[in-house]
Design a protein around this motif. Sequence first.
Motif, PDB file in Angstrom:
ATOM      1  N   THR A  94      25.885  27.238 -38.612  1.00 15.40           N
ATOM      2  CA  THR A  94      24.812  27.777 -37.757  1.00 15.40           C
ATOM      3  C   THR A  94      25.359  28.817 -36.777  1.00 15.40           C
ATOM      4  N   VAL A  95      26.554  28.559 -36.266  1.00 17.64           N
ATOM      5  CA  VAL A  95      27.113  29.522 -35.301  1.00 17.64           C
ATOM      6  C   VAL A  95      27.445  30.844 -35.988  1.00 17.64           C
ATOM      7  N   MET A  96      28.049  30.779 -37.185  1.00 22.11           N
ATOM      8  CA  MET A  96      28.405  32.022 -37.892  1.00 22.11           C
ATOM      9  C   MET A  96      27.157  32.848 -38.201  1.00 22.11           C
ATOM     10  N   GLU A  97      26.051  32.169 -38.441  1.00 27.23           N
ATOM     11  CA  GLU A  97      24.809  32.900 -38.669  1.00 27.23           C
ATOM     12  C   GLU A  97      24.458  33.756 -37.451  1.00 27.23           C
ATOM     13  N   ARG A  98      24.774  33.211 -36.260  1.00 27.63           N
ATOM     14  CA  ARG A  98      24.528  33.980 -35.031  1.00 27.63           C
ATOM     15  C   ARG A  98      25.462  35.201 -34.968  1.00 27.63           C
ATOM     16  N   CYS A  99      26.761  34.959 -35.264  1.00 22.89           N
ATOM     17  CA  CYS A  99      27.756  36.046 -35.158  1.00 22.89           C
ATOM     18  C   CYS A  99      27.327  37.260 -35.996  1.00 22.89           C
ATOM     19  N   ILE A 100      26.872  36.986 -37.243  1.00 26.49           N
ATOM     20  CA  ILE A 100      26.609  38.107 -38.142  1.00 26.49           C
ATOM     21  C   ILE A 100      25.271  38.789 -37.889  1.00 26.49           C
ATOM     22  N   GLU A 101      24.546  38.283 -36.865  1.00 25.36           N
ATOM     23  CA  GLU A 101      23.390  39.073 -36.429  1.00 25.36           C
ATOM     24  C   GLU A 101      23.884  40.365 -35.790  1.00 25.36           C
ATOM     25  N   CYS A 102      25.055  40.312 -35.175  1.00 28.75           N
ATOM     26  CA  CYS A 102      25.590  41.495 -34.491  1.00 28.75           C
ATOM     27  C   CYS A 102      26.807  42.084 -35.196  1.00 28.75           C
ATOM     28  N   HIS A 103      27.691  41.194 -35.699  1.00 24.44           N
ATOM     29  CA  HIS A 103      28.976  41.657 -36.225  1.00 24.44           C
ATOM     30  C   HIS A 103      28.954  41.823 -37.733  1.00 24.44           C
ATOM     31  N   SER A 104      29.635  42.892 -38.218  1.00 24.06           N
ATOM     32  CA  SER A 104      29.849  43.033 -39.652  1.00 24.06           C
ATOM     33  C   SER A 104      31.162  42.334 -40.007  1.00 24.06           C
ATOM     34  N   ILE A 107      43.154  43.356 -28.365  1.00 22.91           N
ATOM     35  CA  ILE A 107      41.770  43.171 -27.931  1.00 22.91           C
ATOM     36  C   ILE A 107      41.117  44.548 -27.772  1.00 22.91           C
ATOM     37  N   ALA A 108      39.862  44.648 -28.191  1.00 25.75           N
ATOM     38  CA  ALA A 108      39.084  45.886 -28.027  1.00 25.75           C
ATOM     39  C   ALA A 108      39.802  47.104 -28.610  1.00 25.75           C
ATOM     40  N   SER A 109      40.306  46.989 -29.830  1.00 25.62           N
ATOM     41  CA  SER A 109      41.066  48.113 -30.402  1.00 25.62           C
ATOM     42  C   SER A 109      40.490  48.610 -31.724  1.00 25.62           C
ATOM     43  N   GLY A 115      31.331  51.068 -28.299  1.00 19.18           N
ATOM     44  CA  GLY A 115      30.543  50.558 -27.169  1.00 19.18           C
ATOM     45  C   GLY A 115      31.202  49.480 -26.324  1.00 19.18           C
ATOM     46  N   TYR A 116      32.529  49.355 -26.372  1.00 24.72           N
ATOM     47  CA  TYR A 116      33.194  48.284 -25.619  1.00 24.72           C
ATOM     48  C   TYR A 116      32.870  48.320 -24.127  1.00 24.72           C
ATOM     49  N   SER A 117      32.749  47.150 -23.528  1.00 22.26           N
ATOM     50  CA  SER A 117      32.583  47.063 -22.072  1.00 22.26           C
ATOM     51  C   SER A 117      33.930  47.335 -21.412  1.00 22.26           C
ATOM     52  N   GLU A 118      33.888  47.742 -20.141  1.00 25.54           N
ATOM     53  CA  GLU A 118      35.137  47.929 -19.382  1.00 25.54           C
ATOM     54  C   GLU A 118      35.883  46.606 -19.338  1.00 25.54           C
ATOM     55  N   ARG A 150      46.614  40.234 -27.450  1.00 22.94           N
ATOM     56  CA  ARG A 150      46.151  40.265 -28.827  1.00 22.94           C
ATOM     57  C   ARG A 150      45.214  39.098 -29.078  1.00 22.94           C
ATOM     58  N   TRP A 151      44.443  39.219 -30.171  1.00 25.94           N
ATOM     59  CA  TRP A 151      43.558  38.113 -30.544  1.00 25.94           C
ATOM     60  C   TRP A 151      44.347  37.068 -31.333  1.00 25.94           C
ATOM     61  N   THR A 152      45.010  36.172 -30.598  1.00 18.99           N
ATOM     62  CA  THR A 152      45.692  35.056 -31.248  1.00 18.99           C
ATOM     63  C   THR A 152      44.673  33.940 -31.469  1.00 18.99           C
ATOM     64  N   ALA A 158      39.432  30.524 -26.924  1.00 19.81           N
ATOM     65  CA  ALA A 158      38.998  30.570 -25.517  1.00 19.81           C
ATOM     66  C   ALA A 158      37.819  31.523 -25.344  1.00 19.81           C
ATOM     67  N   PHE A 159      37.899  32.688 -25.977  1.00 23.42           N
ATOM     68  CA  PHE A 159      36.838  33.695 -25.859  1.00 23.42           C
ATOM     69  C   PHE A 159      35.520  33.166 -26.419  1.00 23.42           C
ATOM     70  N   LEU A 160      35.589  32.513 -27.579  1.00 21.30           N
ATOM     71  CA  LEU A 160      34.368  32.036 -28.219  1.00 21.30           C
ATOM     72  C   LEU A 160      33.725  30.903 -27.426  1.00 21.30           C
ATOM     73  N   MET A 161      34.546  30.050 -26.835  1.00 17.45           N
ATOM     74  CA  MET A 161      33.992  28.945 -26.052  1.00 17.45           C
ATOM     75  C   MET A 161      33.274  29.473 -24.814  1.00 17.45           C
ATOM     76  N   GLY A 205      32.087  39.934 -17.449  1.00 18.34           N
ATOM     77  CA  GLY A 205      31.359  41.199 -17.619  1.00 18.34           C
ATOM     78  C   GLY A 205      31.319  41.671 -19.058  1.00 18.34           C
ATOM     79  N   THR A 206      31.865  40.904 -19.994  1.00 19.56           N
ATOM     80  CA  THR A 206      31.836  41.330 -21.400  1.00 19.56           C
ATOM     81  C   THR A 206      30.396  41.392 -21.914  1.00 19.56           C
ATOM     82  N   TYR A 207      30.168  42.309 -22.862  1.00 19.73           N
ATOM     83  CA  TYR A 207      28.814  42.443 -23.417  1.00 19.73           C
ATOM     84  C   TYR A 207      28.530  41.384 -24.474  1.00 19.73           C
ATOM     85  N   MET A 208      29.559  40.631 -24.834  1.00 18.40           N
ATOM     86  CA  MET A 208      29.339  39.613 -25.865  1.00 18.40           C
ATOM     87  C   MET A 208      28.706  38.382 -25.231  1.00 18.40           C
ATOM     88  N   PRO A 209      27.494  38.044 -25.698  1.00 16.96           N
ATOM     89  CA  PRO A 209      26.813  36.900 -25.087  1.00 16.96           C
ATOM     90  C   PRO A 209      27.477  35.592 -25.531  1.00 16.96           C
TER      91      PRO A 209
HETATM   92  C1  HEC Z   1      24.193  39.465 -29.661  1.00 22.06           C
HETATM   93  C2  HEC Z   1      25.286  40.118 -30.349  1.00 22.06           C
HETATM   94  C3  HEC Z   1      26.569  39.306 -30.564  1.00 22.06           C
HETATM   95  C4  HEC Z   1      26.703  38.061 -31.096  1.00 22.06           C
HETATM   96  C5  HEC Z   1      25.612  37.093 -31.518  1.00 22.06           C
HETATM   97  C6  HEC Z   1      28.117  37.806 -31.161  1.00 22.06           C
HETATM   98  N1  HEC Z   1      28.808  38.879 -30.690  1.00 22.06           N
HETATM   99 FE1  HEC Z   1      30.837  39.068 -30.625  1.00 22.06          FE
HETATM  100  N2  HEC Z   1      30.637  40.819 -29.652  1.00 22.06           N
HETATM  101  C7  HEC Z   1      29.440  41.451 -29.387  1.00 22.06           C
HETATM  102  C8  HEC Z   1      29.697  42.647 -28.641  1.00 22.06           C
HETATM  103  C9  HEC Z   1      28.669  43.653 -28.161  1.00 22.06           C
HETATM  104  C10 HEC Z   1      31.082  42.696 -28.449  1.00 22.06           C
HETATM  105  C11 HEC Z   1      31.861  43.719 -27.631  1.00 22.06           C
HETATM  106  C12 HEC Z   1      31.950  43.081 -26.265  1.00 22.06           C
HETATM  107  C13 HEC Z   1      32.455  43.946 -25.152  1.00 22.06           C
HETATM  108  O1  HEC Z   1      32.726  45.123 -25.369  1.00 22.06           O
HETATM  109  O2  HEC Z   1      32.553  43.408 -24.051  1.00 22.06           O
HETATM  110  C14 HEC Z   1      31.635  41.542 -29.103  1.00 22.06           C
HETATM  111  C15 HEC Z   1      33.007  41.262 -29.179  1.00 22.06           C
HETATM  112  C16 HEC Z   1      33.543  40.264 -29.953  1.00 22.06           C
HETATM  113  C17 HEC Z   1      34.944  40.085 -30.210  1.00 22.06           C
HETATM  114  C18 HEC Z   1      36.058  40.966 -29.689  1.00 22.06           C
HETATM  115  C19 HEC Z   1      36.234  42.133 -30.631  1.00 22.06           C
HETATM  116  C20 HEC Z   1      37.304  43.115 -30.278  1.00 22.06           C
HETATM  117  O3  HEC Z   1      37.284  44.190 -30.887  1.00 22.06           O
HETATM  118  O4  HEC Z   1      38.147  42.870 -29.427  1.00 22.06           O
HETATM  119  C21 HEC Z   1      35.065  39.017 -31.038  1.00 22.06           C
HETATM  120  C22 HEC Z   1      36.336  38.452 -31.603  1.00 22.06           C
HETATM  121  C23 HEC Z   1      33.744  38.521 -31.277  1.00 22.06           C
HETATM  122  N3  HEC Z   1      32.848  39.305 -30.614  1.00 22.06           N
HETATM  123  C24 HEC Z   1      33.456  37.453 -32.093  1.00 22.06           C
HETATM  124  C25 HEC Z   1      32.165  36.904 -32.210  1.00 22.06           C
HETATM  125  C26 HEC Z   1      31.903  35.714 -32.954  1.00 22.06           C
HETATM  126  C27 HEC Z   1      32.910  34.921 -33.743  1.00 22.06           C
HETATM  127  C28 HEC Z   1      30.573  35.472 -32.818  1.00 22.06           C
HETATM  128  C29 HEC Z   1      29.800  34.267 -33.301  1.00 22.06           C
HETATM  129  C30 HEC Z   1      30.272  33.028 -32.762  1.00 22.06           C
HETATM  130  C31 HEC Z   1      30.018  36.545 -32.021  1.00 22.06           C
HETATM  131  N4  HEC Z   1      31.028  37.407 -31.689  1.00 22.06           N
HETATM  132  C32 HEC Z   1      28.689  36.676 -31.695  1.00 22.06           C
HETATM  133  C33 HEC Z   1      28.191  41.059 -29.783  1.00 22.06           C
HETATM  134  C34 HEC Z   1      27.910  39.816 -30.316  1.00 22.06           C
END
Ligand code: HEC
Length: 589
Positions: free
Chosen positions: A494-504, A524-526, A531-534, A542-544, A550-553, A561-565
Motif C-alpha cells: 500500500t505504501v509503494m502505491e503512494r510513492c509511485i503516484e509521484c515517483h517514477s 542526496i538530491a543529486s 524541483g528540489y527544495s532548499e 548519501r542515501w544509505t 530515517a527519511f521515509l519514517m 522543509g522538504t517538499y516530500m510529504p
Molecule cells: C506527493 C508526492 C510524493 C510522494 C507520495 C512520495 N514522494 Fe518522495 N519525494 C517527493 C518530492 C517532491 C521529493 C523532492 C523533495 C524535496 O526536494 O524536498 C521527494 C524526494 C524523495 C527522495 C529523495 C530523492 C533524492 O533525489 O534525493 C526519496 C528517496 C523519496 N522521495 C522516496 C519516496 C518513497 C519511497 C515514497 C513512498 C513511500 C515517496 N517518496 C513518496 C514527492 C513524493
Amino acid sequence: MNAFLSWLSPLISRWRALPQWLQLILSLAIIGGFALLIFLAGFQTAYREVGPYSLLDKIDRKITSRFASQAIPALEDQTYPTILLTLSSNVAKVDTGLEPDRRGRIYQQGGGLTSLGEDVLLLPYSGQVLAARSADDIRATQIFGPDRGEAAYLEAANAPDSGMNFHLGYLRYNDFKHITRSDGTHQLVASYSEFHEADQCATNTVAVVSLPEGVTNAMELSIQPEDWQVIFRAEPCLPLKTKHFAMEGQMASGQLEYDGTSTLYLSSGDYHFDGMRTEDTPIAQDPNADYGKVIAIDLDTGVSRLLSYGHRNMQGMAIGADGALYVSEHGPRGGDELNRISPNGPYLNYGWPVASLGTAYSATPLPTAETLGRHDGYEPPVVAWMPSVALSGMTLVQGFHEAWEGDLLIGSLNDRALHRVRLQGDRALYIERIPFDTRIRQVHQHSDGRIVLWTDNQELIFLSAEDLASPAEQIPAYLASLDAPARVKAEFETVMERCIECHSLNDGNHTAAPSLARIYDNDIASTGYVGYSEALKDASGRWTHDQLTAFLMAPDDFAPGTYMPAVEIEDRRTAEEIATYLAWLDRQF
Ligand code: HEC
C-alpha cells in the motif's frame, strides 16, 4: 596599539639588518606588486575602452579560439528516457579515416545509411562502404561510392590563383539506398554532389549499381567507382559562386526515397543560389532548374519530373504512413519546416525564398521575402520549428515499438536531438524532443527494427526500444520474493502505491519528483530533477540504508522543509524493506 607595535618592531629591526641593495629590490617588488594589482583591478572595471585593453582582449580571444576545442564529446552506451518508452543505445566510433581539425571538428560530413541483408551499410565521406550489425561488429567492405570529381574540385579549390573563398570538404555523398526493383533485382543508389572538371561546375547527381543475382551479403560484393551508372543529373550545372563560398555542398539536400515499385524521389537543394548569396533570381523559384525542388525519377524510363518547388535545404525525406512524401527542411534563422508533398501532384510552391517564417541569418528580414515571418499564399509546412534546430535525416517508424508506430523521427544538427513527430491526418499533433548531445546526420530504421543514427562525430548508434518498467508489474514480482511477515508485505504494497503516484521507477524520469531508480548509495538530491527544495539540497550525505529509513519514517525531521510529504508508515520494518527495495532497484540499471 601596543600589541601591534610589539609585533612590528622585530620586523623593522630585521629590515634594518638587511643590506641596502636587498632593501631596494624588496621595496621595488612590493611597490610594483601593488601597482600591478591596482592596474589589473582598474583594467577590469575602468579601462575597457582604452587601446591596450581591446588589444589584449583581442589577443586573448585569438588564443582561446585557437585552443578551445569544439569537439563534441563521444557518446557512450546509455538509456534515453522518453515519454512513451526508453531508448537504449549501442554506440560505435567509426574509423572513416577522417581527422578532426585542430578545433576538434570534422567538416567532411554527409553520408547515407541503408540496410542490406542483416547489415546496416554506411556510405561515409571517404566513399568506402562499411557494414555493421552492432557497435562490436563493423567491417570495411569492397564497395566504393561513385566518383564525385573530388580530386578535380580540390585542385580547383587549392589553386593559388582561384581567388575564391572555397569551403573545402563540402562535396558529399548525400544519401545511400538499397532498393529492390519490381523484377526482384537489387540495386544500390547513391546521391551526391558531383564536380565536373571540364566546365568547373557541380550538379546533384544520382547513380545506381545492380547487385549480382542472389548476392545480398555486402562482404561478397566488390563495387568500384566506375561500376556506377548515372541515372540523373540536375540541370543546369551550377557554376562556382563568387559570393561567400564557391560551392555550398552542405545545401545539396540530396535525400532519396523509393516507393517500392519504380519511382525514386530526390530532394534537390538550392545550394544557396537564392538571390542573396547570388546575384540572380532564386533558383528554387526557377521553373527550368532542378534545384530547390523535389524530383521524381522513373527508374524504368529514366524520365524525371518536378513534384514541388520553393524548397531550400531538405536534409531528410521519408514516405509517411499515409503515403505522402515528407521532407525536413532547413530554414535560415527560424522556420525549419516539415513539408508534406503529394507524389501525385498538384505541383505546388513551398515558398522559399519569397515566403519564410524566419529571417535572414543577420536577424533582418529576408531581402527576397514578400512579407516578414509569413507563409501566406504558398504551401504551408505541416509544422515549423522556432528557433531553427537544423533538421537532418528522417525515417518513418514501423515495427520499432507500438507506441511510436507511424511517427516520423527526424534528426537535428545544432539542436543535437531527435524530434519525434506524431501526425494525425495531415497535421502534426505534437513533437517530442529527445536530447542526444550530438549532431545527428542520418536517421534510418534497420530491417530488424532497430533505429540507427549516423552522427557528425562519426558515430553509429543502434537504438532499441524498451518498455517503461511498469511499477504495476514490477512491485508485485518483487513482493512475491520478499521474505517478510505478511503484515509488512501488506504495508509495503500500500505504501509503494503512494510513492509511485509521484515517483517514477524508470531511470532518468524526473517529472513530479526525482526518479527513484538510481537513488540508492548516491548523494542526496543529486538526480536530474529540477524541483528540489532548499532543505533537501542542503542535506548532506548519501542515501544509505539507514538514511533512507530515517527519511521515509519522518521526512520533515530528516530535512525540515522538504517538499516530500510524510507517507504514513506504521512499521519501521516496512521502511527498512523499502530501503532494501531501492537498493535492488538501483542494481537493475
Ligand atoms: C506527493 C508526492 C510524493 C510522494 C507520495 C512520495 N514522494 Fe518522495 N519525494 C517527493 C518530492 C517532491 C521529493 C523532492 C523533495 C524535496 O526536494 O524536498 C521527494 C524526494 C524523495 C527522495 C529523495 C530523492 C533524492 O533525489 O534525493 C526519496 C528517496 C523519496 N522521495 C522516496 C519516496 C518513497 C519511497 C515514497 C513512498 C513511500 C515517496 N517518496 C513518496 C514527492 C513524493
